[in-house]
Motif scaffolding. Structure first.
Motif, PDB file in Angstrom:
ATOM      1  N   THR A  49      11.676  66.450  57.322  1.00  0.00           N
ATOM      2  CA  THR A  49      12.686  65.639  56.630  1.00  0.00           C
ATOM      3  C   THR A  49      12.492  64.154  56.924  1.00  0.00           C
ATOM      4  O   THR A  49      12.594  63.310  56.022  1.00  0.00           O
ATOM      5  N   GLN A  87      17.996  68.241  50.736  1.00  0.00           N
ATOM      6  CA  GLN A  87      17.989  69.613  51.230  1.00  0.00           C
ATOM      7  C   GLN A  87      19.197  70.419  50.746  1.00  0.00           C
ATOM      8  O   GLN A  87      19.074  71.566  50.393  1.00  0.00           O
ATOM      9  N   ASP A 161      13.090  68.208  49.585  1.00  0.00           N
ATOM     10  CA  ASP A 161      13.273  68.742  50.939  1.00  0.00           C
ATOM     11  C   ASP A 161      13.847  70.154  50.864  1.00  0.00           C
ATOM     12  O   ASP A 161      15.036  70.325  50.601  1.00  0.00           O
ATOM     13  N   GLU A 162      13.007  71.132  51.084  1.00  0.00           N
ATOM     14  CA  GLU A 162      13.405  72.547  51.012  1.00  0.00           C
ATOM     15  C   GLU A 162      14.317  72.794  49.818  1.00  0.00           C
ATOM     16  O   GLU A 162      15.467  73.218  49.980  1.00  0.00           O
TER      17      GLU A 162
HETATM   18 MG   LIG Z   1      14.374  69.270  57.442  1.00  0.00          MG
END
Ligand SMILES: [Mg+2]
Ligand SMILES: Nc1ncnc2c1ncn2[C@@H]1O[C@H](COP(=O)(O)OP(=O)(O)O)[C@@H](O)[C@H]1O
Length: 227
Positions: A49, A87, A161-162
């Motif tokens: 991240t 995320q 991010d993911e």
């Molecule tokens: Mg992360």
């Protein structure tokens, strides 16, 4: 030779915390070219991240050099040239899905914001949710809207991010396939932090991280090589 979008040389990023300094990024160097697709992988806490935030210009390195030669000066990067998928989707709670996706277009004074936002939602199969508020969406639906928002200004680089943490495997694959198809069509580069090896296998490069460093950088396709 594809345009170089970002160049990093010996990047470091430390955070001051109560119990001392945490060095999340420890001497990373890399280049990102137009059209590349990169998976950043590695255990939780390895710095994914932090690295994405640096690449997106959301954070600044403690030392080292990071430039965006193919994108332009720092203050013009977002949302026009770099699209970000956070995320946890991070939609604006008071705006509908279509308004969330239109927002970056409006920020760049682009025309036809609502029409383009609907097109972006349709690209990810969620146009039927246009009028819903984020609280009315499932986690997976919100992730799809967040990806639509990131591409809505047609940026040259997407940082995610993911982005599929709330989706089951089949839906995650579908979302990433659509994002990669969008990238091929627009010639944009896509950088995704993920724990999903099947998703990473679809990307042209895999950067494995450990303790803030690159453990290995795997090239899957000669035409997207370094340099
Ligand atoms: Mg992360
Ligand atoms: N804003 C911050 N303040 C303090 N420490 C942070 C901050 N952001 C990240 N860290 C620390 O940096 C390390 C890397 O975190 P992160 O980049 O979130 O890793 P990952 O995304 O791979 O899980 C962790 O030890 C984390 O606790």
């Amino acid at each position: 030779m594809a345009k170089t979008l970002a160049v990093a040389t010996d990047l470091w990023r430390s955070f001051q915390r109560e119990r001392g300094i945490v060095t999340a990024i420890q001497g990373c160097s890399f280049r990102i070219h137009a059209g590349e697709t990169i998976a950043i992988m590695g255990p939780s806490g390895c710095g994914k991240t932090t690295l994405l935030n640096l690449i997106a210009g959301l954070d600044v390195p403690s030392s080292g050099q990071l430039d965006w030669p193919g994108l332009g000066p720092f203050d013009t990067l977002r949302p026009e040239r770099i699209g970000v998928v956070f995320q946890s989707a991070n939609l604006m709670p008071a705006l509908t899905a279509v308004e969330n996706v239109a927002l970056p277009i409006l920020l760049t004074s682009g025309p036809d914001a609502e029409t383009r936002a609907l097109t972006a939602l349709a690209t990810f199969g969620v146009e039927a949710l246009a009028a819903k508020l984020p609280e009315q969406l499932s986690g997976g639906q919100a992730e799809r809207v967040a990806v639509a928002r990131a591409v809505s200004t047609n940026p040259q680089l997407i940082v995610a991010d993911e982005p599929t943490g709330q989706l089951d495997q089949a839906s995650a694959v579908l979302l990433v396939d659509r994002l990669l198809a969008w990238g091929r069509q627009s010639g944009s580069a896509i950088v995704i932090a993920t724990h999903d090896e099947r998703m990473a296998a679809k990307m042209s490069r895999i950067w494995w991280m450990r303790h803030g460093k690159f453990e290995s950088m795997v090239e899957r396709s000669a035409c997207t090589g370094a340099g």
